[in-house]
Design a protein around this motif. Sequence first.
Motif, PDB file in Angstrom:
ATOM      1  N   LYS A  46      10.323   9.561  -7.285  1.00 40.30           N
ATOM      2  CA  LYS A  46      11.494   8.717  -7.526  1.00 40.30           C
ATOM      3  C   LYS A  46      12.559   8.979  -6.454  1.00 40.30           C
ATOM      4  N   GLY A  47      13.111   7.908  -5.913  1.00 40.74           N
ATOM      5  CA  GLY A  47      14.129   8.045  -4.870  1.00 40.74           C
ATOM      6  C   GLY A  47      13.561   8.172  -3.472  1.00 40.74           C
ATOM      7  N   HIS A  48      12.250   8.292  -3.376  1.00 38.82           N
ATOM      8  CA  HIS A  48      11.621   8.379  -2.051  1.00 38.82           C
ATOM      9  C   HIS A  48      11.486   6.988  -1.434  1.00 38.82           C
ATOM     10  N   ASP A  49      11.242   6.985  -0.145  1.00 43.07           N
ATOM     11  CA  ASP A  49      10.999   5.726   0.572  1.00 43.07           C
ATOM     12  C   ASP A  49       9.561   5.309   0.309  1.00 43.07           C
ATOM     13  N   THR A  50       9.380   4.408  -0.675  1.00 43.12           N
ATOM     14  CA  THR A  50       8.033   3.978  -1.046  1.00 43.12           C
ATOM     15  C   THR A  50       7.855   2.491  -0.772  1.00 43.12           C
ATOM     16  N   VAL A  51       6.661   2.142  -0.351  1.00 40.09           N
ATOM     17  CA  VAL A  51       6.305   0.745  -0.108  1.00 40.09           C
ATOM     18  C   VAL A  51       4.903   0.529  -0.646  1.00 40.09           C
ATOM     19  N   SER A  52       4.496  -0.736  -0.700  1.00 45.02           N
ATOM     20  CA  SER A  52       3.133  -1.011  -1.122  1.00 45.02           C
ATOM     21  C   SER A  52       2.159  -0.516  -0.051  1.00 45.02           C
ATOM     22  N   ALA A  53       0.963  -0.185  -0.481  1.00 43.59           N
ATOM     23  CA  ALA A  53      -0.052   0.271   0.468  1.00 43.59           C
ATOM     24  C   ALA A  53      -0.347  -0.822   1.491  1.00 43.59           C
ATOM     25  N   ALA A  54      -0.296  -2.078   1.047  1.00 45.73           N
ATOM     26  CA  ALA A  54      -0.561  -3.185   1.974  1.00 45.73           C
ATOM     27  C   ALA A  54       0.511  -3.258   3.054  1.00 45.73           C
ATOM     28  N   ALA A  55       1.805  -3.068   2.645  1.00 48.09           N
ATOM     29  CA  ALA A  55       2.889  -3.113   3.639  1.00 48.09           C
ATOM     30  C   ALA A  55       2.765  -1.962   4.633  1.00 48.09           C
ATOM     31  N   GLU A  56       2.442  -0.765   4.116  1.00 44.75           N
ATOM     32  CA  GLU A  56       2.270   0.377   5.025  1.00 44.75           C
ATOM     33  C   GLU A  56       1.085   0.151   5.940  1.00 44.75           C
ATOM     34  N   ARG A  57       0.023  -0.440   5.395  1.00 43.40           N
ATOM     35  CA  ARG A  57      -1.154  -0.748   6.211  1.00 43.40           C
ATOM     36  C   ARG A  57      -0.783  -1.727   7.330  1.00 43.40           C
TER      37      ARG A  57
END
Length: 540
Positions: free
Chosen positions: A182-193
Motif C-alpha cells: 500500500k502506498g507503493h508505486d504500483t501499475v498493472s503488469a501490462a502497463a509495466e510490460r
Amino acid sequence: MAQKSVQLDRETFSCSICLDLLKNPVTIPCGHSYCMNCIESFWDEEEKKKIYSCPQCRQTFTARPVLVKNTMLAVLVEQLKKTGLQAAPADHCYAGPEDVACDFCTGRKMKAFKSCLFCLASYCEKHLQTHYDSPTFKKHKLVEPSKKLQENICSRHDEVMKMFCRTDQQSICYLCSVDEHKGHDTVSAAAERTERQRELEVSRQNIQQRIQDREKDVKLLQQEVEAINQSADQTVEHSEKIFTELIHLIQKRSSDVKQQIRSQQETEVSRVKELQEKLEQEITELKRKDAELKQLSHTEDHIQFLHNYPSLSALSESTDSSSINIRPLSYFEDVTAAVSEVRDKLQDILREERTNISLTVTEVDVSLSDPPEPKTRAGFLKYSCKITLDPNTANTWLLLSEGNRKATFMKQQQSYSDHPDRFTEWSQVLSRESLTGRCYWEVEWRGAGVYVAVAYKNISRKGYGNECRFGRNDKSWSLDCINNSFTFRYNNIQTRVSGPRSSRVGVYLDHRAGGALSCVCSAMETINAYGYFYLKNFST
C-alpha cells in the motif's frame, strides 16, 4: 482398450494400396478387398503381361476378374465414418518428461498446445478448442506452453499476480497492492510490460547498431588484413626485383672490370713482347758483330786489319733500356685495392641500410584507432609527401624546372601546348599526385608572394572567375603569403593568420571522408615544393 479396437477397425477397413478407408470397396477372387479405382489401376499396369495378381497374397488370375462393388463393406465403412472413426494419436503427440502436459487429458496426457494465463492451465489442441469456440474464453490470454504458470500465483493470497510494484520491483496481486504494498508505486503488469517493452526495443536497437558497427569493424579489419598481405607481397616482390637489379648491376660492373683488366693486360703484354723482340734482335746482331770482331782480332795481316776495322767496329743504335722499370708483382694490385675499397664501402652501406630497413619493417604498425593530431614538425613529417608539379596544368606564365618541383613566374609566356587541364588565366599549377589520407608537405618561396593551396581535381581551369582561383570557391583552400602577411581563404571567405614571416610554409592535410585532393600552388616569383607522403583515409 477401446481406442485400440477403433485403430484395428480402421486397419481392417483400409485399402492396402492407398492405405486409406475403402472407397467403392470390391472383393477379388482371393478374398482381399480394395478400392475399385486402386485395384483397377494396379491391374492396368499388369495388362501387358496378361496376368493379374493380388497385391497382398500375389495369387494370379489368367483372366481379369470382373469387379463388383461389395455393398456390405461399403455400408460398414460409411457407418464407421459417421461414428467419427479417427486414427490413434502417434506416440510423439503424447507428453514426455520434458514436455508441458495438457491439464485436462485423462489417462496418458497429450502435449499442451497453449497455456492460458487466465485459467493458469495448459491445453492440448482438443481441449483448447473451447477457448476458440466459446465467447466466455475469448478474452483469455493464450501463450506458448509453459511449466511456470504457478509462478504467476501470489504465494501469500493465492491470487493471480496481475500488477507490478515499481517500488520493490516485483510482481504482485491486487490484494498485495492494498496490503503490504500500500502506498507503493504500483501499475498493472501490462502497463509495466509496455514500458519495459519500449526499453527492450531501445536496447535491441542499440545492440543491433553495435552489431552493425562491429560487423563493419570486422569487415574493415578483414580489408586491413588483405591490404597488409597485399602490401607485404608487393614489397617482397619489389625488394627482390631491386636486389636482383643490384646483383645484376654488380655482376655487370664485375664483368666490365674483368674486361677492362683483360684489355689492359693484352695491351701491356703486347707492348712488353714488342720490346722483348727488339731486344732479342739486338742481342742477335750484337753476337754476330762480336763474332766478326773476334775473327778480325785474329787477323795477322796488319793492313787487312786496318782496312776492315772501321766497318766492323761501327755499332748500330742500341735500344734504350733505361726506360724499362720493372715492378715485380705489382701490376694490377691497385685495381684489387680499388675493388676491395668498393666492397668495403658497399658492405658498410648494406650494413647500415639493413639496420634502417629492419627498423622500417618493425615500424609497420596497423593502427586500430585514429592517431592523435601531430603537434610538432617531427610529428607532421610522419605524413610528409613528395610533390611534383604537373606541366599539363601549369599556366603559361610559369616555368617548371628541377624535375617539375620548382615553379618560377616569368616575364614572358612559355610555349606550352594546349591542354584541357591547363589554367588559362591565373598563374597556378597543380601537383601530379592526388592526395588522400593525412598528408604533409613543405613549400619554400621567395619574392613578392605565393598562394599555397589544396583543391579538388574538378576545380575550373578556364577564365578569370573565382571558380578558377584558389581559395575563392568551395573547391579549394589557400594560404595567401603576400607582403609579409598571411591570409587563409575558403569559398572566398578570408581569415587573417598571425605569425612571423617565413620563406617556408608547412601544409598538413587531413581528409578522412575521402575524395582525392591535389596539392596546388600559385606563384608570383619562385616556389620549391618538396617532401614525402604517407597515405591514410581522412575527412575534410
